[in-house]
Write a protein that holds these residues in place. Sequence first.
Motif, PDB file in Angstrom:
ATOM      1  N   TRP A   1      -5.866   4.294   0.131  1.00 22.81           N
ATOM      2  CA  TRP A   1      -6.232   5.393  -0.789  1.00 22.81           C
ATOM      3  C   TRP A   1      -5.416   5.335  -2.079  1.00 22.81           C
ATOM      4  CZ3 TRP A   1      -2.518   9.051  -2.173  1.00 22.81           C
ATOM      5  CH2 TRP A   1      -1.378   9.116  -1.371  1.00 22.81           C
TER       6      TRP A   1
ATOM      7  N   ARG B   1       0.819  -1.225   0.000  1.00 19.57           N
ATOM      8  CA  ARG B   1       0.000   0.000   0.000  1.00 19.57           C
ATOM      9  C   ARG B   1       0.843   1.261   0.000  1.00 19.57           C
ATOM     10  NH1 ARG B   1      -4.693  -1.196   4.375  1.00 19.57           N
ATOM     11  NH2 ARG B   1      -5.501  -3.123   3.474  1.00 19.57           N
TER      12      ARG B   1
ATOM     13  N   GLY C   1      -3.794  -2.381   9.950  1.00 19.62           N
ATOM     14  CA  GLY C   1      -3.990  -0.964  10.272  1.00 19.62           C
ATOM     15  C   GLY C   1      -3.265  -0.043   9.311  1.00 19.62           C
ATOM     16  N   ASP C   2      -2.574  -0.596   8.326  1.00 16.73           N
ATOM     17  CA  ASP C   2      -1.882   0.262   7.368  1.00 16.73           C
ATOM     18  C   ASP C   2      -2.910   1.088   6.596  1.00 16.73           C
ATOM     19  OD1 ASP C   2      -0.020   1.299   5.553  1.00 16.73           O
ATOM     20  OD2 ASP C   2       1.215  -0.495   5.794  1.00 16.73           O
ATOM     21  N   THR C   3      -2.612   2.387   6.417  1.00 13.57           N
ATOM     22  CA  THR C   3      -3.660   3.280   5.913  1.00 13.57           C
ATOM     23  C   THR C   3      -3.515   3.642   4.435  1.00 13.57           C
ATOM     24  OG1 THR C   3      -2.319   5.080   6.705  1.00 13.57           O
ATOM     25  CG2 THR C   3      -4.111   4.366   8.154  1.00 13.57           C
TER      26      THR C   3
END
Length: 342
Positions: free
Chosen positions: A40, A10, A35-37
């Motif tokens: 997007w 990601r 929990g890696d964001t």
Amino acid sequence: MKKALITGSRGQDGSYLSRFLLGKGYKVYGADRGGDTGIWRLRELGIEGKVKEISLDLLEPTNIMDALEKIRPDEIYNFAAQSIVKLSFDQPVLTGEINALGVTRLLEAIRKVCPRARFFQASTAELFGSTGSAQRNETTAFHPKSPYAVAKLYAHWITVNYRQAYGLYAVCAILFNHESPLRGEEFVTRKIAAAAARISRGLQQKVVVGNLDACRDWGYAGEYVEGMWRMLQKPKADDYILATGKTHTVREFIEAAFAAAGIKLAWRGKGLGEKGVASASGKTVVEVSKDFYRPAEVERLQGNSSKAVNKLGWKPKTKFKKLVALMVEAEFSRLDKKKVNL
Ligand code: G4F
């Protein structure tokens, strides 16, 4: 159908490579810590839901073994890292655990579970440190200047070692800075591009940065992932530099970004007192602060990727000004989209 496992999928490089490999018909497994964001990025590239997600932490050998046993990948690309150079001075031990020993855990698991898989390690131009003004090539000596670079040096050599000692197909790309709209704002290029667009729209007053004189060889990340893939397609494993061969200062990046946002800048003062002033309004839009300086700085990086050009047929196309402009344009579109969604 070939199967690829991408750690750090990601992040900027993981996202672009996922899109590239999906386009080539691969089944892509993206491994990230819970929990890696960065989802997007996959959304912006239009590949959300197309990468099979798995949870994997390079601190945990059991995770790695389980993932390899389940997937049995043909190719493994390792981007999982603590990739922020400045942060590595505050978290030297954690940086070493992930960036250095993490790679050993991965290689050990590959050796035991799927020794025929091809392994790609993301090495870095930071390995060179400041070694004069000449372009660096694959034979230039390494002089790392941060805990990040020291840890990456370990990872580089352990990858070479597993190739030599166990015959693994394991390669390192010595990657010079590669940027894009998908960069995190912790990095100077995206920080500047985002600020230039917001300042131009009156949504931000100024941007505060560190060393304006640092020089980096900035290429377009979207093109670099093809070079990485090409490295794993060669009959014999080898290491390559991926770079543009040109270098620019942070000050030049700022000038180009503000110009792309329609703001002409004039510089006033020196050192920590230097300021960028918008010529039309007379307002200070760029300031310098010690907070963004590093305890030890790599002043200048410029790479020579002739080996990749000759042996892989890889060549970066996007020039500096175009790269800056495309990053600023992406920030304007994001701002426009936000307005529409309000
Ligand atoms: O954008 P940066 O933080 O990238 P840096 O340190 O060159 O590292 C990047 O490229 C490496 C490959 O060469 C990778 F291995 C690494 O993971 C990462 O992707 O900083 C670029 C330059 C530095 O000289 C820094 O001191 O910009 C200077 N700088 C000046 N002001 C700043 C700032 N850097 C940041 N992050 N923020 C500032 O405000």
